[in-house]
Design an enzyme around this catalytic site. Structure first.
Site, short mmCIF file in Angstrom:
data_model
loop_
_atom_site.label_atom_id
_atom_site.label_comp_id
_atom_site.label_asym_id
_atom_site.label_seq_id
_atom_site.Cartn_x
_atom_site.Cartn_y
_atom_site.Cartn_z
N THR A 1 1.06 -1.34 0.22
CA THR A 1 0.01 0.09 -0.04
C THR A 1 0.71 1.31 0.11
OG1 THR A 1 -1.79 -1.11 1.08
CG2 THR A 1 -2.01 1.36 1.24
N HIS B 1 1.54 2.20 -3.35
CA HIS B 1 0.38 2.59 -4.21
C HIS B 1 0.11 4.19 -3.75
CE1 HIS B 1 -0.09 -1.32 -5.98
NE2 HIS B 1 -0.66 -1.89 -4.90
ZN LIG Z 1 -0.59 -1.88 4.62
#
Ligand SMILES: [Zn+2]
Ligand SMILES: [Zn+2]
Length: 369
Positions: A45, A48
């Site tokens: 994440t 991202h």
């Molecule tokens: Zn995470």
């Protein structure tokens, strides 16, 4: 003499390398705790987020998974979230988000992950706003009042907690809490990153007879095999045709019916249709990997109707999932051995660590402060 400033890796704009900066370590106000961070995990994440795939503010210190040591306790803080006495020097970890505890989602639905005003360390707390130190990629963090802080239980080490990072409680929420895997079932895990590995581990612990992992790159599959996570592995980079991958899965399910449970842990939108195709009739499919918004994808909804699929979504994790994750860590450590998950980096090498995460060269990059 304790340090009065702490360094942090700051995201100043999307698609830019992180910059090391420093901020003063504030004294904790009432209800707050200041912790010295010892280990901080880098998550897919974070890659991202650094590309702007969620509407986050900058400048920001990324990092939503960390363990540390209590440096100072604010007025009124005497215990951790579970009521264990808390003292300076204790090894702790904490959930990344602070739900408001008052809204419809928190109170009526009881789904604290869905709170629309939850504050999340390393995701929506700015670096240029006090208390500045609100992300994991830093030497210290200011844990705001309301944070769920957990003293590490006996038998749980900082390395064990960080080995799966946020993927551990995220998979616990999705796989154990929402989906459920029955003993003897055949489970397909799509994705071989930390979320996929954590999901596969929980499938094993739930008694799955077979855990098929379809993911990549090969290094990650090799690691999974060495740790005995999964019972069969397919590299999507060498088998690039989805029809071939489907055939591979079907051949490994009882009577070629398809997987009883499909756990999508990829972060790649096209994986959802592929997972639906691999699920058996009356099966279950969990869409867990799409934490950031990577856009739309064509799916054939007829498959859901005709197969009578149960489609499940799961977003992040709350306090009870974190506790569930930690309660399982000793068993996971004994069965799989968790340390091979970790590759260690210094804070100043954070951009190299981010790059290695982006390519999937390593499983769980960890910044050692
Ligand atoms: Zn995470
Ligand atoms: Zn709320």
């Amino acid at each position: 003499m304790a340090a009065t400033t702490a360094r942090g890796a700051v995201l100043r704009g999307f698609h830019q390398p992180l910059e090391i900066d420093a901020a003063e370590i504030p004294a904790p106000g009432p209800g707050a705790v200041v912790a010295r961070i010892t280990l901080a995990g880098i998550c897919g994440t974070d890659i991202h987020l650094s590309h702007g795939n969620l509407p986050i503010p900058t400048p920001l210190v990324l990092g939503h998974e960390a363990v540390g040591v209590v440096a100072a306790l604010g007025e009124g803080v005497t215990t951790d979230f579970s009521g264990n006495p808390l003292a300076v020097g204790d090894a702790i970890t904490w959930t990344s988000s602070i739900p408001c505890g008052r809204c419809h989602w928190c109170v009526v639905e009881g789904e604290r992950t869905l709170c629309e005003t939850r504050r999340i360390y390393g995701i929506n707390q700015r670096w240029d706003v006090a208390p500045h130190l609100s992300g994991g990629f830093a030497e210290a963090i200011y844990l705001q009042p309301g944070s769920a802080i957990f003293k590490l239980p006996a038998g749980v080490t900082p390395e064990m907690v960080i080995s799966l990072g946020c993927a551990g409680p995220t998979a616990y929420h999705g796989v154990v809490d929402l989906t459920g895997v029955k003993p003897g079932e055949t489970v397909l895990v799509q994705g071989a990153g930390p979320v996929g590995i954590a999901a596969a581990m929980f499938a094993h612990l739930s008694g799955a007879a077979q855990v098929l992992i379809v993911g990549g790159p090969q290094e990650r599959l090799d690691l999974a095999r060495r740790m005995h996570v999964g019972t069969d592995w397919l590299d999507i980079f060498s088998v690039t045709d989805p029809a071939e991958r489907l055939k591979w899965v079907m051949e490994r399910t009882p009577h070629g019916r398809g997987a009883d449970v499909v756990l999508e842990c990829t972060g790649v939108p096209t994986a959802v249709q592929e997972g639906m195709d691999a699920a058996r009739r009356n099966g279950k499919m969990l869409v867990l990997g799409q934490y950031t918004d990577r856009g739309t994808t064509p799916i054939n909804p007829h498959v859901i109707t005709k197969k009578q699929l149960t489609m499940i979504g799961s977003w992040a994790f709350s306090e009870r999932h974190y506790l569930g994750y930690m309660a399982n860590l000793p068993a996971m450590q004994e069965r799989f051995g968790l340390d091979p998950m970790i590759t260690r980096y210094r804070l100043e090498d954070v951009n190299a660590a981010m790059a290695d995460m982006a390519t999937g060269k390593v499983m769980k990059p960890v910044l050692v402060m």
